[in-house]
Scaffold this motif. Sequence first.
Motif, mmCIF file in Angstrom:
data_model
loop_
_atom_site.group_PDB
_atom_site.id
_atom_site.type_symbol
_atom_site.label_atom_id
_atom_site.label_comp_id
_atom_site.label_asym_id
_atom_site.label_seq_id
_atom_site.Cartn_x
_atom_site.Cartn_y
_atom_site.Cartn_z
ATOM 1 N N SER A 280 -0.903 -2.476 -6.778
ATOM 2 C CA SER A 280 -2.345 -2.773 -6.610
ATOM 3 C C SER A 280 -2.957 -4.279 -6.673
ATOM 4 O O SER A 280 -4.030 -4.392 -5.881
ATOM 5 C CB SER A 280 -3.088 -1.998 -7.539
ATOM 6 O OG SER A 280 -2.951 -2.602 -8.992
ATOM 7 N N MET B 81 -3.715 -7.214 3.149
ATOM 8 C CA MET B 81 -5.112 -7.258 3.666
ATOM 9 C C MET B 81 -5.009 -8.408 4.629
ATOM 10 O O MET B 81 -4.363 -9.492 4.348
ATOM 11 C CB MET B 81 -6.109 -7.807 2.364
ATOM 12 C CG MET B 81 -7.540 -7.910 2.940
ATOM 13 S SD MET B 81 -8.107 -6.230 2.935
ATOM 14 C CE MET B 81 -9.890 -6.534 3.276
ATOM 15 N N LYS C 50 -9.897 -3.375 -2.300
ATOM 16 C CA LYS C 50 -8.589 -4.005 -2.816
ATOM 17 C C LYS C 50 -9.225 -4.686 -4.003
ATOM 18 O O LYS C 50 -8.098 -4.986 -5.080
ATOM 19 C CB LYS C 50 -8.092 -5.157 -1.900
ATOM 20 C CG LYS C 50 -7.847 -4.542 -0.427
ATOM 21 C CD LYS C 50 -6.885 -3.180 -0.453
ATOM 22 C CE LYS C 50 -6.752 -2.699 0.944
ATOM 23 N NZ LYS C 50 -5.854 -1.649 0.815
ATOM 24 N N PRO D 51 -2.444 -6.538 -2.493
ATOM 25 C CA PRO D 51 -2.950 -5.778 -1.388
ATOM 26 C C PRO D 51 -2.202 -6.335 -0.013
ATOM 27 O O PRO D 51 -2.064 -7.510 0.196
ATOM 28 C CB PRO D 51 -4.274 -6.058 -1.761
ATOM 29 C CG PRO D 51 -4.667 -7.112 -2.230
ATOM 30 C CD PRO D 51 -3.440 -7.278 -3.267
ATOM 31 N N ASN E 144 -9.251 -1.664 -6.752
ATOM 32 C CA ASN E 144 -7.967 -0.866 -7.032
ATOM 33 C C ASN E 144 -7.065 -1.256 -8.282
ATOM 34 O O ASN E 144 -6.807 -0.471 -9.115
ATOM 35 C CB ASN E 144 -7.090 -1.049 -5.784
ATOM 36 C CG ASN E 144 -5.776 0.161 -5.815
ATOM 37 O OD1 ASN E 144 -5.909 0.902 -6.613
ATOM 38 N ND2 ASN E 144 -5.086 -0.315 -4.822
ATOM 39 N N ASN F 212 0.894 -1.229 0.094
ATOM 40 C CA ASN F 212 -0.028 0.101 -0.105
ATOM 41 C C ASN F 212 0.783 1.249 -0.025
ATOM 42 O O ASN F 212 0.456 2.294 -0.749
ATOM 43 C CB ASN F 212 -1.080 0.012 1.329
ATOM 44 C CG ASN F 212 -2.115 -1.036 1.015
ATOM 45 O OD1 ASN F 212 -2.377 -1.714 0.137
ATOM 46 N ND2 ASN F 212 -2.518 -1.553 2.150
ATOM 47 N N PHE G 93 -5.899 2.297 -1.906
ATOM 48 C CA PHE G 93 -5.108 1.785 -0.947
ATOM 49 C C PHE G 93 -5.186 2.091 0.496
ATOM 50 O O PHE G 93 -4.883 1.073 1.331
ATOM 51 C CB PHE G 93 -3.480 2.396 -1.450
ATOM 52 C CG PHE G 93 -2.801 1.794 -2.457
ATOM 53 C CD1 PHE G 93 -2.625 0.583 -2.573
ATOM 54 C CD2 PHE G 93 -2.617 2.643 -3.479
ATOM 55 C CE1 PHE G 93 -2.035 0.005 -3.523
ATOM 56 C CE2 PHE G 93 -1.857 1.838 -4.874
ATOM 57 C CZ PHE G 93 -1.696 0.653 -4.580
#
Length: 131
Positions: free
Chosen positions: A120, A125, A70, A123, A73, A5, A62
């Motif tokens: 991108s 997460m 996500k 991600p 993106n 990010n 982001f």
Amino acid sequence: MRNSNYIGIFAGLLMIIAAVFPWISIASIDAVVTGFGSEKVTRFGMPVLMNLFMIGLTTIFFLVPKLWAKRANPFAAAINFAWALRNLLLLSTCRNGECPQTTVWLYVYFAASLILLVMSVLPDMKVIEKK
């Protein structure tokens, strides 16, 4: 990736910084074109305006820690990359037997858009298991 990010946001900022510097110079009309246009009248306009909007959108995606952000993106980053590729091809192409003198900032701009696209799809997460 843990820092994808932040790397993506930094790549967007690098694109904006690269847009301020000269991208090409055309000797016959003595014009220097940046991402925000030229002092002389050329038909290139302001090629970075679409990228500014898409960089803002990808930066929001982001920063939002939701799954929908996500997933959205990569689409915004792909449009950003496609516009950067368009600008690279449009500005560095020879016309009427005259080739513009390109600078390194045009390629930094394009490389930063590629980095933003790659970040991108990677991600950061947190996955929470439901019991």
